[in-house]
Design a protein around this motif. Structure first.
Motif, short mmCIF file in Angstrom:
data_model
loop_
_atom_site.label_atom_id
_atom_site.label_comp_id
_atom_site.label_asym_id
_atom_site.label_seq_id
_atom_site.Cartn_x
_atom_site.Cartn_y
_atom_site.Cartn_z
N VAL A 105 -2.28 -0.90 1.77
CA VAL A 105 -1.00 -0.20 1.63
C VAL A 105 0.13 -1.10 2.10
CG1 VAL A 105 0.39 1.72 2.51
CG2 VAL A 105 -1.95 2.13 1.71
N HIS A 106 -0.07 -1.75 3.24
CA HIS A 106 0.97 -2.62 3.81
C HIS A 106 1.33 -3.77 2.86
CE1 HIS A 106 3.33 -4.72 6.79
NE2 HIS A 106 2.61 -5.82 6.57
N THR A 107 0.34 -4.32 2.16
CA THR A 107 0.60 -5.44 1.26
C THR A 107 1.06 -5.00 -0.12
OG1 THR A 107 -1.74 -5.56 0.64
CG2 THR A 107 -1.00 -6.99 2.46
N GLY A 108 1.20 -3.68 -0.31
CA GLY A 108 1.74 -3.18 -1.58
C GLY A 108 0.71 -3.03 -2.69
N ARG A 109 -0.55 -3.11 -2.37
CA ARG A 109 -1.60 -2.93 -3.39
C ARG A 109 -2.01 -1.48 -3.43
NH1 ARG A 109 -4.63 -7.73 -0.86
NH2 ARG A 109 -3.20 -9.40 -1.37
N ARG A 110 -1.11 -0.64 -3.90
CA ARG A 110 -1.36 0.79 -3.82
C ARG A 110 -2.49 1.25 -4.72
NH1 ARG A 110 3.67 3.76 -6.77
NH2 ARG A 110 3.36 2.85 -8.81
N TRP A 111 -2.69 0.62 -5.87
CA TRP A 111 -3.81 1.02 -6.73
C TRP A 111 -5.13 0.72 -6.04
CZ3 TRP A 111 -7.35 -2.62 -8.09
CH2 TRP A 111 -6.96 -3.96 -7.92
N ALA A 112 -5.22 -0.43 -5.38
CA ALA A 112 -6.45 -0.80 -4.67
C ALA A 112 -6.64 0.09 -3.45
CB ALA A 112 -6.40 -2.26 -4.25
N ALA A 113 -5.56 0.39 -2.75
CA ALA A 113 -5.64 1.26 -1.58
C ALA A 113 -6.15 2.64 -1.96
CB ALA A 113 -4.28 1.37 -0.89
N ALA A 114 -5.66 3.16 -3.07
CA ALA A 114 -6.08 4.49 -3.51
C ALA A 114 -7.56 4.51 -3.86
CB ALA A 114 -5.24 4.93 -4.71
N TRP A 115 -8.03 3.51 -4.58
CA TRP A 115 -9.43 3.48 -4.99
C TRP A 115 -10.36 3.15 -3.82
CZ3 TRP A 115 -11.15 5.89 -8.99
CH2 TRP A 115 -10.28 6.13 -10.05
N VAL A 116 -9.99 2.18 -3.02
CA VAL A 116 -10.81 1.84 -1.85
C VAL A 116 -10.85 3.03 -0.90
CG1 VAL A 116 -10.92 0.39 0.22
CG2 VAL A 116 -10.54 -0.65 -2.02
N GLY A 117 -9.70 3.63 -0.66
CA GLY A 117 -9.65 4.81 0.21
C GLY A 117 -10.50 5.95 -0.33
N GLY A 118 -10.46 6.15 -1.63
CA GLY A 118 -11.27 7.21 -2.24
C GLY A 118 -12.76 6.98 -2.09
N VAL A 119 -13.19 5.74 -2.33
CA VAL A 119 -14.61 5.40 -2.20
C VAL A 119 -15.05 5.54 -0.74
CG1 VAL A 119 -16.27 3.51 -2.36
CG2 VAL A 119 -14.71 3.96 -4.25
N LEU A 120 -14.25 5.03 0.18
CA LEU A 120 -14.59 5.12 1.60
C LEU A 120 -14.60 6.58 2.08
CD1 LEU A 120 -12.64 2.05 3.02
CD2 LEU A 120 -15.11 2.28 2.67
N CYS A 121 -13.68 7.37 1.57
CA CYS A 121 -13.64 8.79 1.93
C CYS A 121 -14.90 9.50 1.43
CB CYS A 121 -12.39 9.44 1.34
SG CYS A 121 -12.17 11.14 1.84
N ALA A 122 -15.30 9.22 0.21
CA ALA A 122 -16.53 9.82 -0.33
C ALA A 122 -17.74 9.40 0.50
CB ALA A 122 -16.70 9.42 -1.80
N ALA A 123 -17.80 8.14 0.88
CA ALA A 123 -18.91 7.66 1.71
C ALA A 123 -18.90 8.36 3.07
CB ALA A 123 -18.82 6.15 1.90
N GLY A 124 -17.73 8.53 3.64
CA GLY A 124 -17.63 9.23 4.93
C GLY A 124 -18.09 10.67 4.84
N ILE A 125 -17.72 11.33 3.75
CA ILE A 125 -18.16 12.72 3.56
C ILE A 125 -19.68 12.79 3.44
CG2 ILE A 125 -18.12 14.65 1.92
CD1 ILE A 125 -15.14 13.87 1.38
N LEU A 126 -20.27 11.86 2.70
CA LEU A 126 -21.73 11.83 2.56
C LEU A 126 -22.42 11.60 3.90
CD1 LEU A 126 -22.22 9.88 -0.78
CD2 LEU A 126 -22.69 12.29 -0.35
N VAL A 127 -21.90 10.68 4.69
CA VAL A 127 -22.49 10.41 6.01
C VAL A 127 -22.37 11.63 6.91
CG1 VAL A 127 -22.21 9.04 8.13
CG2 VAL A 127 -22.21 7.91 5.91
N ALA A 128 -21.19 12.26 6.91
CA ALA A 128 -20.97 13.43 7.76
C ALA A 128 -21.88 14.59 7.35
CB ALA A 128 -19.51 13.86 7.72
N LEU A 129 -21.97 14.85 6.06
CA LEU A 129 -22.83 15.94 5.60
C LEU A 129 -24.31 15.66 5.87
CD1 LEU A 129 -21.10 16.97 2.25
CD2 LEU A 129 -21.10 18.20 4.44
#
Length: 154
Positions: free
Chosen positions: A88-112
């Motif tokens: 986000v800081h470097t302005g790569r918002r498309w990459a931030a959105a996709w990386v954040g989404g994948v990491l969020c999904a992984a976090g949800i799987l680990v938590a569940l």
């Protein structure tokens, strides 16, 4: 196409606080796992429920294994928040959105997985309160990713 500086700062303004909040919540859950053995002993208590005949040293050893797992997951989670913040800081918002989404999904799987996986005793291995606590950063992550994709669509 590269976005303008005003678009980058507009996205950063709304998303960065959410990302920092997620990092803080992840750090708090990780710290809680570290101090649990010397304070509330919730992890040890959960093991005692499943294995009432275990001596205290075996219970402490098993609880230590859970602490190591939770701290490892927490450190990986904090690294993920940091990487997303950097994008986000470097302005790569498309990459931030996709990386954040994948990491969020992984976090949800680990938590569940931690929340519902039974131990060999048939009782859930991880203390349920820790399983639910692992979901807290995921809630923040869902909000942050939603904000990134919403701002990206504009």
């Amino acid at each position: 196409m590269r976005q303008s500086l005003s678009q980058t700062s507009e996205m950063s303004r709304g998303v960065r606080p959410a990302l920092w909040a997620g990092l803080a919540v992840t750090a708090a859950v990780t710290a809680w796992a570290l101090i649990d053995p010397s304070t509330t002993r919730l992890l040890a208590g959960q093991i005692e429920v499943g294995y009432p005949s275990y001596p205290s040293d075996q219970i402490d050893s098993a609880a230590g294994a859970y602490v190591a797992i939770l701290v490892s997951v927490g450190v990986l989670g904090m690294a993920g928040w940091g990487a997303t913040l950097l994008l986000v800081h470097t302005g790569r918002r498309w990459a931030a959105a996709w990386v954040g989404g994948v990491l969020c999904a992984a976090g949800i799987l680990v938590a569940l997985t931690g929340l519902v996986t039974p131990d060999t005793s048939g009782v859930t291995g991880l203390a349920p309160v820790f399983g639910w606590a692992l979901l807290a950063p995921c809630v923040v992550g869902v909000l942050a990713v939603a904000a990134m994709f919403t701002r990206r669509a504009r």
